[in-house]
Design an enzyme around this catalytic site. Structure first.
Site, PDB file in Angstrom:
ATOM      1  N   LYS A  78       3.716   0.994  -6.442  1.00  0.00           N
ATOM      2  CA  LYS A  78       4.314   1.408  -5.161  1.00  0.00           C
ATOM      3  C   LYS A  78       5.812   1.655  -5.336  1.00  0.00           C
ATOM      4  O   LYS A  78       6.481   0.945  -6.100  1.00  0.00           O
ATOM      5  CB  LYS A  78       4.067   0.293  -4.131  1.00  0.00           C
ATOM      6  CG  LYS A  78       4.457   0.653  -2.696  1.00  0.00           C
ATOM      7  CD  LYS A  78       4.075  -0.479  -1.745  1.00  0.00           C
ATOM      8  CE  LYS A  78       4.415  -0.150  -0.303  1.00  0.00           C
ATOM      9  NZ  LYS A  78       4.028  -1.227   0.625  1.00  0.00           N
ATOM     10  N   SER A 153       1.285   0.228   4.543  1.00  0.00           N
ATOM     11  CA  SER A 153       2.216   1.174   3.965  1.00  0.00           C
ATOM     12  C   SER A 153       1.911   1.550   2.512  1.00  0.00           C
ATOM     13  O   SER A 153       2.388   2.580   2.038  1.00  0.00           O
ATOM     14  CB  SER A 153       3.642   0.627   4.045  1.00  0.00           C
ATOM     15  OG  SER A 153       3.765  -0.558   3.300  1.00  0.00           O
ATOM     16  N   SER A 177       0.094  -4.438   4.517  1.00  0.00           N
ATOM     17  CA  SER A 177       0.223  -3.167   3.801  1.00  0.00           C
ATOM     18  C   SER A 177      -0.535  -3.045   2.495  1.00  0.00           C
ATOM     19  O   SER A 177      -0.590  -1.958   1.931  1.00  0.00           O
ATOM     20  CB  SER A 177       1.695  -2.859   3.547  1.00  0.00           C
ATOM     21  OG  SER A 177       2.249  -2.293   4.691  1.00  0.00           O
TER      22      SER A 177
HETATM   23  N1  GLN Z   1       2.138  -2.076   9.347  1.00  0.00           N
HETATM   24  C1  GLN Z   1       3.037  -3.194   9.323  1.00  0.00           C
HETATM   25  C2  GLN Z   1       4.432  -2.744   9.671  1.00  0.00           C
HETATM   26  O1  GLN Z   1       4.610  -1.613   9.915  1.00  0.00           O
HETATM   27  C3  GLN Z   1       2.973  -3.883   7.988  1.00  0.00           C
HETATM   28  C4  GLN Z   1       3.767  -3.231   6.930  1.00  0.00           C
HETATM   29  C5  GLN Z   1       3.725  -3.944   5.625  1.00  0.00           C
HETATM   30  O2  GLN Z   1       2.916  -4.835   5.386  1.00  0.00           O
HETATM   31  N2  GLN Z   1       4.652  -3.589   4.780  1.00  0.00           N
HETATM   32  O3  GLN Z   1       5.338  -3.499   9.704  1.00  0.00           O
END
Ligand code: GLN
Length: 467
Positions: A78, A153, A177
């Site tokens: 990532k 994400s 994410s």
């Molecule tokens: N969807 C969640 C957010 O937008 C989690 C994101 C993540 O785990 N990085 O904060």
């Protein structure tokens, strides 16, 4: 031809040892797939130019009889995890052209094991989002249906594994994410106990929530990657050494708790609920006992997360000022430079910074941030109580399947999709998403299993004995 579709880390390792094909052959096969698919799917922001050299080094190690399980295994990383000398940007314009000055600890461990890094994967900017639609570089399409998102994400990492563009991947999980994109793409995503994988070299989002975790095709592969990257680290004071407890749990004695009221609340898709109930029936058949658990504070988890995460993000993102990292745009004066440079943040990141600074501001701290911390304590206490009665808690990974690209224009509706994942981060406990079937139209769904702090191994053992 190497059968990438059915390949696992273990199978590839065995093939290397038996000299059926080399690490270079395997990397070539993945590069070919990437070449064929990346334009359409937008999985990789960059494919590294030294993949073949890395693979040749791995082959030397294999030939010398020193192969470890991950030697020569092609991985996707990532874009918020640092690899020394490589660009890293958290899919943000504000880090455009930035080169990592050191290796993340997780990367260092993978390098020591001889893994091969194929490239850096797309994500929501600074890991804020659930679909990669917040990336500054366009959305990653779901390999199962290219009109849909891959989740987020870590959507690039999940799609890479699902589309055979990497054998395994690293993502980061602050509120889901790793798990949510894994469920949207039909692969396994594991979020470890907080601190078991060092955060050194992970671009910070919410420091008390962030975890690096593996995305893989099988539970066993997730375990292999986790075993390599975990461990206490002097570069991260919140890191901890987790004993590899050999918690072989015969499923006959396994008690799985289901917070029924929470799962069946408004907003869950009927196909998801049906699939979840079928998964529970399947678990019962393996001898597990399914019991209801009452976790009353769960209803506050999402609100709590969307105060704590932006608060921490607003502090963490203050460092991007046009001086220390990435590009610096010229305004009328020094302050002007600052404003212009920070305007490189995309809309969602700005929204979080504004929200975060608001809840931390003197007049509102007690009303919001203080309350969120109190809620966090209550949720932790509720979970501790529940885990006195059950071994594991089961919930769906996401209340919906992968949505259509562009379908969710209201940011709140995307936040709501995190309802089942944020809790594990708030409490700091391990959670895994495993594929649990598909919708009628063929979209993957995920089942999430959550264990108490430090029981990461138990999740692997339970999943391996069931799936
Ligand atoms: N969807 C969640 C957010 O937008 C989690 C994101 C993540 O785990 N990085 O904060």
């Amino acid at each position: 031809m190497i059968d990438l579709k059915n390949l696992t880390v273990k199978k590839a390792h065995t093939a290397f040892i038996k000299n059926e094909y080399s690490a270079l052959d395997l990397s070539e096969a993945y590069l070919k797939n990437i070449e064929a698919k990346n334009k359409e799917l937008n999985v990789y922001l960059e494919v590294f130019d030294d993949v073949r050299e890395q693979a040749k080094e791995a082959d030397k190690k294999i030939k010398a009889g020193k192969a470890e399980m991950l030697t020569g295994i092609p991985l996707a990383i990532k874009d918020n995890i640092l690899i020394q000398g490589r660009r890293v940007g958290a899919a943000s314009k504000i880090l455009d052209g930035y080169v990592a000055p050191y290796d993340a600890t997780a990367i260092k461990k993978l390098k020591d094991a001889g893994a091969v890094f194929l490239g850096r994967t797309n994500m929501d900017e600074f890991a804020m989002g659930g679909s990669t639609e917040n990336s500054a570089y366009g959305v990653t399409k779901n390999p199962n249906d290219t009109s849909r998102v891959s989740g987020g994400s870590s959507g690039g990492s999940a799609a890479a594994v699902a589309a055979d563009m990497a054998l395994a991947a690293l993502g980061s999980d602050t509120g889901g994410s790793v798990r949510q994109p894994a469920s949207f793409c039909g692969v396994v995503g594991f979020k470890p106990t907080y601190g078991t994988v060092s955060r050194s070299g992970l671009i910070a989002f919410g420091s008390s929530l962030d975890c690096i975790g593996p995305i893989t095709k099988t539970v066993e592969d997730a375990e292999i990657v986790f075993d390599c990257i975990r461990g206490e680290d002097s570069l991260d004071s919140t890191s901890v050494e987790l004993p590899k407890t050999n918690s072989k749990h015969p499923t006959k004695e396994l008690k799985i708790g289901v917070p029924r009221g929470f799962v069946e609340a408004d907003g869950i898709d009927s196909e998801v609920l049906k699939n979840f109930n079928e998964s529970l029936e399947g678990l019962k058949k393996t001898g597990a006992k399914i019991v209801d658990v009452d976790v009353p504070s769960l209803q506050y988890a999402l609100a709590c997360y969307y105060i704590i995460a932006p608060a921490e993000a607003s502090a963490n993102l203050a460092r991007f000022d046009g001086v220390k990292y990435g590009p610096r745009l010229s305004g009328e004066n020094g302050i002007g430079d600052y404003f212009k440079t920070r305007a490189l943040f995309g809309p969602e990141v700005r929204r979080r910074i504004i929200l975060g600074t608001y809840v931390l501001s003197a007049g509102y701290y007690d009303a919001y941030y203080g309350k969120a911390l109190a809620a966090r304590s209550a949720i932790c206490a509720d979970f501790a109580r529940s885990f006195e009665k059950v071994d594991i808690i089961a919930v769906p990974t996401s209340p919906t399947h992968a949505w259509k690209i562009g379908e969710k224009s209201d940011p709140l509706s995307v936040y709501l999709a995190d309802i089942f994942t944020v809790t594990a981060n708030i409490v700091g406990i391990p959670a895994i998403s495993v594929p649990s079937g598909k919708t009628k139209s063929g979209l993957p769904l995920g089942l999430q299993l959550i264990a108490p702090v430090g029981y990461d191994q138990k999740l692997f053992d339970v999943c391996k004995s069931i799936f």
